[in-house]
Design a protein around this motif. Structure first.
Motif, mmCIF file in Angstrom:
data_model
loop_
_atom_site.group_PDB
_atom_site.id
_atom_site.type_symbol
_atom_site.label_atom_id
_atom_site.label_comp_id
_atom_site.label_asym_id
_atom_site.label_seq_id
_atom_site.Cartn_x
_atom_site.Cartn_y
_atom_site.Cartn_z
ATOM 1 N N ASP A 1 0.837 -1.202 0.000
ATOM 2 C CA ASP A 1 0.000 0.000 0.000
ATOM 3 C C ASP A 1 0.869 1.248 0.000
ATOM 4 O O ASP A 1 1.903 1.313 0.674
ATOM 5 C CB ASP A 1 -0.904 0.026 1.235
ATOM 6 C CG ASP A 1 -1.946 -1.079 1.217
ATOM 7 O OD1 ASP A 1 -2.291 -1.530 0.110
ATOM 8 O OD2 ASP A 1 -2.397 -1.488 2.302
ATOM 9 N N MET B 1 -5.595 4.254 -3.703
ATOM 10 C CA MET B 1 -6.461 3.095 -3.888
ATOM 11 C C MET B 1 -5.946 2.155 -4.981
ATOM 12 O O MET B 1 -6.126 0.951 -4.910
ATOM 13 C CB MET B 1 -7.885 3.558 -4.209
ATOM 14 C CG MET B 1 -8.508 4.442 -3.137
ATOM 15 S SD MET B 1 -8.432 3.706 -1.471
ATOM 16 C CE MET B 1 -9.464 2.266 -1.688
ATOM 17 N N ASN B 2 -5.315 2.718 -6.009
ATOM 18 C CA ASN B 2 -4.785 1.889 -7.093
ATOM 19 C C ASN B 2 -3.328 2.266 -7.333
ATOM 20 O O ASN B 2 -3.018 3.106 -8.180
ATOM 21 C CB ASN B 2 -5.615 2.085 -8.369
ATOM 22 C CG ASN B 2 -5.128 1.198 -9.506
ATOM 23 O OD1 ASN B 2 -4.382 0.242 -9.275
ATOM 24 N ND2 ASN B 2 -5.534 1.501 -10.717
ATOM 25 N N PRO B 3 -2.407 1.663 -6.553
ATOM 26 C CA PRO B 3 -1.013 2.099 -6.621
ATOM 27 C C PRO B 3 -0.248 1.628 -7.856
ATOM 28 O O PRO B 3 0.910 2.000 -8.039
ATOM 29 C CB PRO B 3 -0.412 1.497 -5.348
ATOM 30 C CG PRO B 3 -1.247 0.284 -5.089
ATOM 31 C CD PRO B 3 -2.637 0.637 -5.539
ATOM 32 N N SER B 4 -0.864 0.814 -8.692
ATOM 33 C CA SER B 4 -0.168 0.311 -9.877
ATOM 34 C C SER B 4 0.312 1.474 -10.746
ATOM 35 O O SER B 4 -0.461 2.358 -11.117
ATOM 36 C CB SER B 4 -1.107 -0.592 -10.683
ATOM 37 O OG SER B 4 -0.476 -1.036 -11.859
#
Length: 214
Positions: free
Chosen positions: A104, A194-197
């Motif tokens: 995260d 929320m979307n660490p990609s």
């Protein structure tokens, strides 16, 4: 350059800025008088400035040591998030390594005592980290940091690796602009991604357990 800037190596000082972009050297004798004197200097710097951390190369010393501390503000008009509402005691980390980190990521707005003319930058860090290091007494320590303490640790660790926060920021705002963004809800002071990609955190190129190499 004003009196405050004179205390710290600045990123745009052509005579000394290479210190901020050069990986720092391992401390060979963590109990030496030189390191004790540097620790005392760091303590005095953090007493007299608003910064929450300082690395040795910001003071012109190319060695692997930094300090962190945070005093939560009192009498806030609105409650602070949990991550910013607790004090962080003064701590020193000599020859640190990160041994584990969260998947995260969080965004936080960074500034720096070595970039006093730069706006604040929105920078991603790992939500928590585990570390090993030596403390100011020369003892080896291990631990886990979360929230703001993890953010400050990673900011200072970046200094030891070479580099500064604004090279990893996805947005910039002046303190005035940021205060307005906080008040109208457009930005949060501490935000879980929320979307660490695809997001590049400040320590994206550091391998776990790796010693900083000069």
């Amino acid at each position: 350059m004003n009196q405050v800037q004179n205390k710290f190596v600045q990123y745009n000082d052509q005579r000394n800025s290479q210190l901020l972009y050069t990986p720092t050297k391992e401390v060979k004798d963590v109990s030496s008088q030189e390191i004790k004197d540097l620790i005392e200097q760091m303590k005095e710097v953090l007493k007299s400035n608003t910064g929450v951390g300082i690395a040795a190369n910001q003071l012109g010393k190319n060695v692997q040591i930094f300090a962190i501390r945070y005093k939560a503000p009192e009498n806030q008009a609105s409650p602070l998030p949990k991550e910013l509402s607790e004090d962080i005691p003064l701590q020193y980390f000599i020859n640190p390594r990160i041994t584990l980190k969260s998947d995260d990521l969080v965004y936080f707005w960074h500034g720096c005592l070595s970039a006093l003319d730069m706006p604040l930058g929105k920078v991603a860090t790992n939500k928590w980290i585990e570390y090993t290091a030596f403390n100011e007494s020369g003892n080896q320590i291990t631990g886990r940091l979360d929230g703001l303490s993890a953010i400050i640790f990673q900011h200072e660790f970046r200094h030891l690796l070479g580099g500064l926060y604004f090279e990893y920021a996805v947005d910039f705002k002046t303190p005035k602009e940021l205060k307005e963004s906080f008040s109208n809800g457009r930005e949060k002071i501490y935000q879980i991604i929320m979307n660490p990609s695809g997001v590049k955190p400040i320590l994206y190129n550091y391998e776990l357990n790796e010693a900083i190499s000069y």
